[in-house]
Write a protein that holds these residues in place. Structure first.
Motif: not given
Length: 220
Positions: A11-12, A33-34, A75-76, A114-116
């Protein structure tokens, strides 16, 4: 070590060394999360040792689009906490840059990769056009997020500091509860497109997102 990082959803996180970020990062870790902390060069010392061992740190500048874009790659989700409660013109960082332009850069990076999922922390009272430049720019940054096509959630907590004297306005308990709600909301679809606000500094409604009633009206 890289393979160990790949076992987690990264996670950014912007503003990870700030008053709220110090609580959000451990909470994200607790939720599996990381955190990838995006910090100004030289700010790494503000990361607690136990968090530093369980996160990835990426130096960069939110006001530089390419820097944010590189930092967010892979990142997600994004948790955008960074803000500035006092302008710093000698450093060339007015509210416009720190809030509006920085948030635009975050949204651009989310679109590129494409990070939603995007969690944005605004502030109670933020409103475009407010006579106070702090609340005006915070409101315009929030409006950018709410007008985007990302799967966003917005939190509008009480200001951390009194804007007149810089003294803390919220307690550790308040920040801990808010941080837990932010980390939890990253993986909760029912918080997408919702705005949670609490201007009070002596209540802690963030403990259960379901207890926060209603969605604040659209920002114009």
């Amino acid at each position: 070590m890289y393979s160990a990082f790949m076992q987690y959803k990264e996670v950014f996180v912007t503003g990870g060394t700030g008053p709220l970020g110090r609580y959000v990062c451990p909470s994200l870790i607790g939720h599996g999360f990381l955190p990838r902390l995006f910090v100004c060069l030289g700010s790494e010392g503000g990361i607690a040792p136990d968090v530093r061992e369980r996160c990835r740190v990426t130096p960069g500048e939110l006001t530089i689009r390419e820097s944010v874009e590189m930092g967010a790659q892979g990142t997600s989700a994004i948790v955008h906490l960074a803000e500035m409660w006092k302008e710093q013109p000698p450093r060339g960082i007015p509210f416009e840059e720190a809030h509006v332009h920085a948030t635009a850069n975050v949204l651009h990076s989310a679109s590129v990769w494409g990070i939603r999922r995007l969690i944005f922390v605004s502030v109670a009272g933020a409103r475009p056009g407010d006579p106070d430049p702090y609340f005006d720019t915070r409101g315009r940054a929030e409006a950018l997020v709410r007008g985007s096509d990302r799967s966003w959630t917005v939190f509008r907590p009480a200001p951390w500091y009194d804007l007149r004297d810089g003294k803390p306005r919220v307690s550790t308990t308040y920040l801990e509860a808010l941080a837990g709600a932010i980390a939890e909301s990253v993986q909760r679809q029912d918080t997408v497109g919702r705005v949670y606000e609490d201007a009070s500094t002596d209540r802690f409604p963030w403990k259960e997102l379901s207890q926060i009633s209603g969605q604040s009206p659209p920002i114009h």
